[in-house]
Design a protein around this motif. Structure first.
Motif, mmCIF file in Angstrom:
data_model
loop_
_atom_site.group_PDB
_atom_site.id
_atom_site.type_symbol
_atom_site.label_atom_id
_atom_site.label_comp_id
_atom_site.label_asym_id
_atom_site.label_seq_id
_atom_site.Cartn_x
_atom_site.Cartn_y
_atom_site.Cartn_z
ATOM 1 N N GLN A 119 35.472 38.511 34.025
ATOM 2 C CA GLN A 119 36.416 38.161 32.963
ATOM 3 C C GLN A 119 37.446 39.257 32.744
ATOM 4 N N GLN A 120 37.029 40.506 32.789
ATOM 5 C CA GLN A 120 37.965 41.621 32.614
ATOM 6 C C GLN A 120 38.987 41.644 33.745
ATOM 7 N N ALA A 121 38.524 41.406 34.962
ATOM 8 C CA ALA A 121 39.406 41.484 36.132
ATOM 9 C C ALA A 121 40.394 40.326 36.194
ATOM 10 N N THR A 122 40.078 39.211 35.529
ATOM 11 C CA THR A 122 40.955 38.043 35.608
ATOM 12 C C THR A 122 41.690 37.750 34.301
ATOM 13 N N SER A 123 41.474 38.564 33.286
ATOM 14 C CA SER A 123 42.156 38.310 32.009
ATOM 15 C C SER A 123 42.994 39.485 31.528
ATOM 16 N N VAL A 124 42.653 40.700 31.947
ATOM 17 C CA VAL A 124 43.419 41.881 31.537
ATOM 18 C C VAL A 124 44.500 42.141 32.572
ATOM 19 N N PRO A 125 45.769 42.197 32.162
ATOM 20 C CA PRO A 125 46.864 42.418 33.118
ATOM 21 C C PRO A 125 46.653 43.684 33.947
ATOM 22 N N ASN A 126 46.881 43.567 35.249
ATOM 23 C CA ASN A 126 46.832 44.694 36.185
ATOM 24 C C ASN A 126 45.445 45.314 36.346
ATOM 25 N N PHE A 127 44.383 44.591 35.936
ATOM 26 C CA PHE A 127 43.045 45.155 36.085
ATOM 27 C C PHE A 127 42.350 44.636 37.346
ATOM 28 N N SER A 128 42.990 43.741 38.095
ATOM 29 C CA SER A 128 42.320 43.141 39.249
ATOM 30 C C SER A 128 41.970 44.189 40.305
ATOM 31 N N TYR A 129 42.864 45.165 40.529
ATOM 32 C CA TYR A 129 42.580 46.218 41.517
ATOM 33 C C TYR A 129 41.422 47.083 41.052
ATOM 34 N N MET A 130 41.474 47.533 39.803
ATOM 35 C CA MET A 130 40.398 48.361 39.276
ATOM 36 C C MET A 130 39.086 47.582 39.248
#
Length: 330
Positions: A119-130
């Motif tokens: 959920q964090q990786a797909t809802s927080v902008p620019n967090f997919s890489y992290m």
């Protein structure tokens, strides 16, 4: 000089003529006024930008987990911490993994951990890489493996659930499309960052993600509205070179097919002019080998004898007379 003219000796009753106006007077006023009217103080408190959390910066995250009641609280706070201060990943991820290893003990708990990260990786902008980096680390360092599977297996199962709804999502409303595109870009980051150990001990990428990304591109191009096409552009710019290399190794021409689909969309689809321009830029990028530069000849050490441009990037010095003097002059 103007100030000296205006100074009257103590005890003197005489008058000194001072210009009442003109540039001289204006200049002296400008020079003196800031000193007289300034309210700055050397004892002023330190300045912090708005939103700055001094307590959070002064102590590392790993000293604060003792007070959490649930794993979800601890994990969510750490994810928020990573989003705000991505530079702390290297210094604090090991402690985080150790803490989670001591906490996770049941299938439900591991599932919850996977869901929080997803959920964090797909809802927080620019967090997919992290998020992808975090998933890679946890897949190698989480020792817990439940009846449902390991962290990586549960993560891929969670992605599979989203993947199966791809056709409906690509045709859905703006909210559904936005969630779908976030998933697509997270899967792309997972493909680039999730390291799988091969049968011979070599590090490879997850082949199942490679095939998934190919199908996701097909779905995006099959529903050529602006939002879907922009997502496809981002996906190809991010993974195009890696995907093409992987397909070529198998003797496949999948990227040629993708480029052909792009050209068909540019000719036929009712997308905006800007999006068509973006698509053509991707075609141009691919024609330049995704911006990569390969040496055309075996590497040899450059010397003044074999390289006519040997001195081209040398710094230029000057003599005391201002005459340029470079290393080529001797």
């Amino acid at each position: 000089e103007h100030l000296q003219q205006a100074r009257i000796p103590s005890g003197s009753q005489g008058k000194v003529s001072v210009p009442d106006s003109g540039p001289e007077m204006a200049e002296s006023q400008v020079a003196v006024a800031p000193v007289v009217t300034s309210k700055l103080s050397v004892k002023a408190p330190e300045f912090y930008p708005s939103g700055y959390n001094q307590n959070f910066a002064d102590s590392s995250f790993e000293d604060e987990y003792d007070g959490y009641l649930t794993l979800a609280e601890y994990v969510q706070d750490f994810l928020n911490h990573l989003a705000e201060q991505p530079g702390c990943f290297e210094t604090e991820i090991e402690h985080f993994a150790e803490t989670v290893n001591g906490w996770v003990a049941a299938d439900e708990t591991l599932q919850e951990l996977v869901e929080l990260v997803y959920q964090q990786a797909t809802s927080v902008p620019n967090f997919s890489y992290m998020g992808a980096r975090l998933c890679n680390y946890l897949s190698h360092h989480l020792t817990i493996s439940t009846q449902s599977g390991s962290f990586r297996q549960l993560l891929l199962q969670r992605c599979q659930t989203e993947y199966e709804n791809r056709d409906e999502a690509a045709k859905g409303d703006e909210t559904a499309q936005k969630q779908f595109h976030a998933f697509v870009l997270f899967l792309a980051e997972l493909y680039l960052n999730l390291e799988i150990k091969g049968t011979k001990g070599q590090v490879t990428r997850a082949e199942i993600l490679q095939e998934g990304l190919r199908e996701l591109l097909n779905v995006l191009f099959s529903n050529p509205v602006d939002n879907n096409l922009m997502c496809a552009v981002k996906l190809l710019k991010l993974t195009g070179s890696v995907l093409e290399d992987a397909w070529k190794e198998k003797g496949k021409n999948d990227m040629e097919e993708m480029i052909q689909r792009i050209e068909n969309v540019v000719l036929d689809a009712n997308c905006s002019r800007d999006v068509k321009h973006m698509l053509l830029k991707v075609v141009e990028l691919r024609s330049s080998n995704w911006g990569r530069v390969h040496e055309t000849s075996p590497h040899t050490k450059a010397t003044p004898e074999n390289d006519p441009n040997y001195f081209m990037n040398e710094p230029t010095f000057y003599t005391s007379d201002g005459v340029p003097f470079t290393a080529a002059d001797p």
